[in-house]
Design a protein around this motif. Structure first.
Motif, PDB file in Angstrom:
ATOM      1  N   PRO A  44       0.836  -1.403   0.134  1.00 25.14           N
ATOM      2  CA  PRO A  44      -0.003  -0.087   0.026  1.00 25.14           C
ATOM      3  C   PRO A  44       0.886   1.248   0.010  1.00 25.14           C
ATOM      4  N   SER A  87       1.238   3.165  -3.606  1.00 28.50           N
ATOM      5  CA  SER A  87      -0.016   3.855  -4.152  1.00 28.50           C
ATOM      6  C   SER A  87       0.490   5.144  -4.253  1.00 28.50           C
ATOM      7  N   ARG A  88      -0.113   6.036  -5.309  1.00 29.86           N
ATOM      8  CA  ARG A  88      -0.134   7.396  -5.613  1.00 29.86           C
ATOM      9  C   ARG A  88      -0.234   8.025  -4.482  1.00 29.86           C
ATOM     10  N   GLN A  89      -1.534   7.890  -3.750  1.00 32.19           N
ATOM     11  CA  GLN A  89      -1.910   8.691  -2.448  1.00 32.19           C
ATOM     12  C   GLN A  89      -0.908   8.571  -1.433  1.00 32.19           C
ATOM     13  N   GLY A 135       2.778   0.031  -8.671  1.00 26.84           N
ATOM     14  CA  GLY A 135       2.322   0.840  -7.582  1.00 26.84           C
ATOM     15  C   GLY A 135       0.641   0.713  -7.073  1.00 26.84           C
ATOM     16  N   ALA A 136       0.189  -0.219  -8.321  1.00 21.68           N
ATOM     17  CA  ALA A 136      -1.451  -0.040  -8.186  1.00 21.68           C
ATOM     18  C   ALA A 136      -1.779  -1.349  -8.973  1.00 21.68           C
ATOM     19  N   ARG A 137      -2.672  -1.915  -8.496  1.00 22.96           N
ATOM     20  CA  ARG A 137      -3.129  -3.219  -9.421  1.00 22.96           C
ATOM     21  C   ARG A 137      -3.287  -2.964 -10.843  1.00 22.96           C
ATOM     22  N   ASP A 187       0.557   5.392 -15.105  1.00 19.40           N
ATOM     23  CA  ASP A 187       0.012   5.498 -13.827  1.00 19.40           C
ATOM     24  C   ASP A 187      -0.056   4.543 -12.995  1.00 19.40           C
ATOM     25  N   TYR A 188       0.301   3.347 -13.249  1.00 21.72           N
ATOM     26  CA  TYR A 188       0.378   2.082 -12.435  1.00 21.72           C
ATOM     27  C   TYR A 188       1.840   1.860 -11.944  1.00 21.72           C
ATOM     28  N   ALA A 214       5.149   2.972  -9.719  1.00 27.87           N
ATOM     29  CA  ALA A 214       5.637   3.737  -8.530  1.00 27.87           C
ATOM     30  C   ALA A 214       6.797   4.571  -8.782  1.00 27.87           C
ATOM     31  N   GLU A 228       0.705  -6.341  -9.234  1.00 30.15           N
ATOM     32  CA  GLU A 228       0.378  -6.211  -7.865  1.00 30.15           C
ATOM     33  C   GLU A 228       1.207  -4.936  -7.509  1.00 30.15           C
ATOM     34  N   PRO A 229       0.781  -4.249  -6.493  1.00 32.61           N
ATOM     35  CA  PRO A 229       1.909  -3.410  -5.976  1.00 32.61           C
ATOM     36  C   PRO A 229       3.107  -4.038  -5.239  1.00 32.61           C
TER      37      PRO A 229
END
Length: 294
Positions: free
Chosen positions: A36, A39-41, A132-134, A145-146, A148, A234-235
């Motif tokens: 987690p 993730s971008r956030q 960084g994201a699924r 965008d996916y 990291a 997956e991340p």
């Protein structure tokens, strides 16, 4: 940001590199550079931390692989046009995929261990990206965008295991220490252009590989999108994107690693790795004697 993982192998803690190059500890703010946290956030939250408020790490602190909890390492074969030419292979019409065992990942400056029975262990500097994201069935125009961030990987390869023992390339790619990763995970906002990064690998002070991501056949966005059509990313998953020319297999005659060799790898903006090679029997003797192994 430049994110790191530091400390004893298997028990690394998160950290970052500040603007002056000092290594600082992030363990009071996040559990690990993994899952987690990628993730971008989550990365945006880390950017809000003032690095000067974080503890400075002691000189000589060991760096581990720059991402933790990796469940899948996907590698791309023959993805540089000049490397394909060096090996005499045709330029692939689609990316060639194989896997490296996640257990092969090691710190950027940890020793590389020659496996039992190895006679043809080789080097390969590569640009790697961390998911960084699924990601599943993503398009190339949204693929970054996916991601990291990016880092250096040495895709260490035992060519006899890979090419002369039948089956898939995976046999020669997943031995312990065959995936030095780091030193840093660099977020994409700090990389002006993934398509124009200079790359080099020196062996015992002599340049072996000089290249650029400009000669990649399939760029990072294309690769992330392509791989996501065959598996769920997956991340924390790693995609390592191929190597430029200059590998030992392509030398005339071929040149392979031996105990005592030192490799130095560099990619623009992504730092430097430095590994010493050690034979399996010498390594096990050090471990049995309780000697330091990093």
């Amino acid at each position: 940001m430049k994110l790191i993982r530091h400390g004893t192998a298997g028990d690394e803690k998160p950290g970052l590199v500040d603007s002056t190059g000092k290594l600082r500890d992030l363990s009071g703010s996040v559990r690990d550079i993994a899952g987690p946290c990628l993730s971008r956030q989550a990365l945006d939250r880390l950017r809000m931390i003032d690095p000067l408020t974080l503890p400075v790490l002691p000189a000589g602190t060991r760096l581990g692989p720059c991402v933790g909890g990796t469940r899948n390492v996907v590698a791309i074969g023959l993805n540089f046009s000049d490397h394909a030419a060096e090996t005499g292979a045709a330029v692939p019409a689609e990316p060639i995929l194989f896997n490296k065992a996640p257990s092969c990942l090691s710190g950027p400056n940890d020793p590389v261990i020659l496996p039992k029975g190895s006679a043809k262990t080789d080097w390969e500097i590569e640009l790697a990206v961390v998911i960084g994201a699924r990601a599943s069935y993503v398009h190339a125009n949204e693929a970054l965008d996916y991601v990291a961030g990016a880092c250096i990987m040495n895709d260490v390869s035992e060519r006899e295991f890979q090419m002369e023992r039948g089956g898939t390339w995976t046999k020669g790619k997943g031995c312990p220490t065959f995936g030095p990763l780091g030193p840093w995970l660099v977020t994409l906002d700090e990389i002006p252009n993934l398509k124009k990064l200079s790359m080099s690998l020196d062996l015992n002070g002599t340049r072996m590989q000089t290249g650029s991501t400009a000669t990649m056949i399939f760029d990072v966005a294309q690769l992330v999108a392509y791989v996501s059509h065959f598996m769920m990313l997956e991340p924390g998953d790693v995609i390592t994107t191929g190597t430029p020319p200059g590998v030992g297999l392509g030398k005339k005659p071929p040149r392979y690693l031996k105990s005592g060799d030192e490799m130095v790898l560099r990619i623009d903006g992504l730092g430097e790795q430095r590994q010493t090679v050690i034979a399996f029997d010498d390594w096990t003797a050090k471990v049995a004697a309780g000697e330091p192994t990093n």
